[in-house]
Design a protein around this motif. Structure first.
Motif, PDB file in Angstrom:
ATOM      1  N   LEU A 152       0.812  -1.217   0.000  1.00 26.98           N
ATOM      2  CA  LEU A 152       0.000   0.000   0.000  1.00 26.98           C
ATOM      3  C   LEU A 152       0.841   1.260   0.000  1.00 26.98           C
ATOM      4  N   VAL A 153       1.890   1.306   0.822  1.00 28.00           N
ATOM      5  CA  VAL A 153       2.674   2.546   0.946  1.00 28.00           C
ATOM      6  C   VAL A 153       3.447   2.862  -0.325  1.00 28.00           C
ATOM      7  N   LYS A 154       3.553   1.911  -1.244  1.00 31.63           N
ATOM      8  CA  LYS A 154       4.292   2.145  -2.491  1.00 31.63           C
ATOM      9  C   LYS A 154       3.384   2.464  -3.673  1.00 31.63           C
ATOM     10  N   LEU A 211       0.588  10.170   1.193  1.00 30.80           N
ATOM     11  CA  LEU A 211       1.686  10.943   1.761  1.00 30.80           C
ATOM     12  C   LEU A 211       1.457  11.213   3.237  1.00 30.80           C
ATOM     13  N   SER A 212       2.552  11.348   3.958  1.00 32.04           N
ATOM     14  CA  SER A 212       2.500  11.738   5.365  1.00 32.04           C
ATOM     15  C   SER A 212       2.298  13.242   5.460  1.00 32.04           C
ATOM     16  N   ASN A 213       2.196  13.744   6.686  1.00 25.54           N
ATOM     17  CA  ASN A 213       2.058  15.190   6.879  1.00 25.54           C
ATOM     18  C   ASN A 213       3.320  15.939   6.492  1.00 25.54           C
ATOM     19  N   ARG A 214       4.433  15.191   6.335  1.00 28.08           N
ATOM     20  CA  ARG A 214       5.697  15.804   5.899  1.00 28.08           C
ATOM     21  C   ARG A 214       5.874  15.740   4.392  1.00 28.08           C
ATOM     22  N   SER A 219       4.553   6.005   6.309  1.00 28.92           N
ATOM     23  CA  SER A 219       5.306   4.826   6.723  1.00 28.92           C
ATOM     24  C   SER A 219       4.379   3.732   7.248  1.00 28.92           C
ATOM     25  N   ARG A 220       4.912   2.512   7.286  1.00 28.54           N
ATOM     26  CA  ARG A 220       4.154   1.384   7.829  1.00 28.54           C
ATOM     27  C   ARG A 220       3.797   1.633   9.290  1.00 28.54           C
ATOM     28  N   ILE A 221       4.759   2.134  10.045  1.00 26.82           N
ATOM     29  CA  ILE A 221       4.541   2.290  11.488  1.00 26.82           C
ATOM     30  C   ILE A 221       3.491   3.364  11.768  1.00 26.82           C
ATOM     31  N   THR A 222       3.413   4.395  10.922  1.00 31.73           N
ATOM     32  CA  THR A 222       2.389   5.428  11.093  1.00 31.73           C
ATOM     33  C   THR A 222       1.001   4.834  10.918  1.00 31.73           C
ATOM     34  N   LYS A 228      -4.211   1.226  15.621  1.00 33.63           N
ATOM     35  CA  LYS A 228      -4.323   0.973  17.055  1.00 33.63           C
ATOM     36  C   LYS A 228      -5.207   2.043  17.723  1.00 33.63           C
ATOM     37  N   GLU A 229      -5.020   3.289  17.314  1.00 35.89           N
ATOM     38  CA  GLU A 229      -5.796   4.399  17.887  1.00 35.89           C
ATOM     39  C   GLU A 229      -7.278   4.247  17.566  1.00 35.89           C
TER      40      GLU A 229
END
Length: 300
Positions: A152-154, A211-214, A219-222, A228-229
């Motif tokens: 997914l992230v790619k 995309l991340s906020n940056r 990332s996978r960990i994000t 989890k949240e």
């Protein structure tokens, strides 16, 4: 040659984020990997250059030490998992453990969310924010397409073929496949694109979808932490991870009457004995399987 610490640490993160293993299980995997690392060091072999003969010698040494068959089977399972990871992240092109024999043992059933739990988790996301809309699209794709988080992230804009109803996915060993994308996933991606088009990606990431906020690839960990949240907010007590959506995808399709071979092909689970069958399956048939049987495509 010793196993590189960078590879060892990345593999440990993989066990946590994609396999969603407990701390005790991860410790057991790493202990077994250390056994292999010690053998490689004594034989001056790098993990990336291991051959089947080397692994068979390693297993023979385990038996010579008096380790029982069940424990040997567990160690071999861990070694297979490690080399599966090396394939996934492109460190190796062929899996030396593919023909490594292991005693038959029972498999632990994966954690699966019910359809109601999926709906509750999706509904808990605040879609009025760009983060929420992005995350809703991410979870819809994970569940609606059965993707691995690493796939997914790619995803790139150039991988989307919505007119045909497919997403091009790069899976293990850089193998590409076309995965049917559900109308629900298409709808959520299109909603997310309203925010995505306002972002200015960092150089080199212009074609990345999520995309991340940056403004770099998420990332996978994000994704793991967001899941989890959301699970906590939805009151879901199960120990879930991004991979849980993939298990749920397959389970719900199967329960809905989808063909098992179609599901395996959509997941990219090709094996020596089934690859020929999969490659001859009609793409439109695969698409109809997901449209007709996936619960997210039915009116709520």
């Amino acid at each position: 040659m010793e196993l590189k610490d960078s590879i060892r640490n990345k593999y440990k993160n993989y066990l946590l984020l994609e396999r969603s293993l407990s701390a005790n299980s991860i410790e057991a995997y790493m202990t077994d990997l250390d056994k292999l690392s010690g053998f490689l060091f004594s034989e001056s072999i790098s993990a990336e250059n291991v051959k089947l003969d080397d692994l068979q010698q390693f297993v023979a040494q385990l038996y010579d030490l008096g380790i029982g068959a069940r424990s040997v089977a567990r160690i071999i399972s861990g070694i297979k998992s490690f080399y599966g990871y090396l394939m996934l992240d492109g460190y190796i092109q062929t899996d030396p453990t593919e023909l490594l024999e292991t005693p038959k043992i029972g498999l632990k059933l994966p954690v699966v969310l019910s359809v109601d739990e999926i709906n509750e988790l999706m509904d808990i996301i605040d879609q009025s924010t760009k983060e929420g809309q992005r995350n809703r699209a991410i979870l819809e794709v994970l569940y609606g397409c059965g993707l691995r988080i690493s796939e997914l992230v790619k995803i790139r804009f150039s991988d989307l073929a919505f007119d045909e109803g497919f997403i091009k996915v790069e899976g293990k060993g850089s193998k590409q496949r076309l995965v049917p994308v559900s109308p629900a996933a298409i709808r959520e991606i299109n909603s997310y694109l309203f925010y995505r088009r306002e972002m200015t990606p960092k150089k080199g990431f212009e074609d990345i979808l999520f995309l991340s906020n940056r403004a770099t690839p998420i990332s996978r960990i994000t994704v793991f932490h967001y899941i989890k949240e959301y699970a906590e907010k939805a009151g879901i007590k199960k120990n879930i991870s991004p991979h849980t959506f993939r298990h749920s995808f397959a389970t719900h399709l199967l329960e809905g009457g989808a063909n098992i071979r179609a599901i395996q092909m959509m997941l990219g689970h090709e094996t020596i004995t089934t690859t020929e069958i999969y490659t001859h399956m009609d793409r439109e048939y695969l698409r109809q399987e997901i449209i007709e049987h996936h619960p997210r495509n039915k009116p709520r």
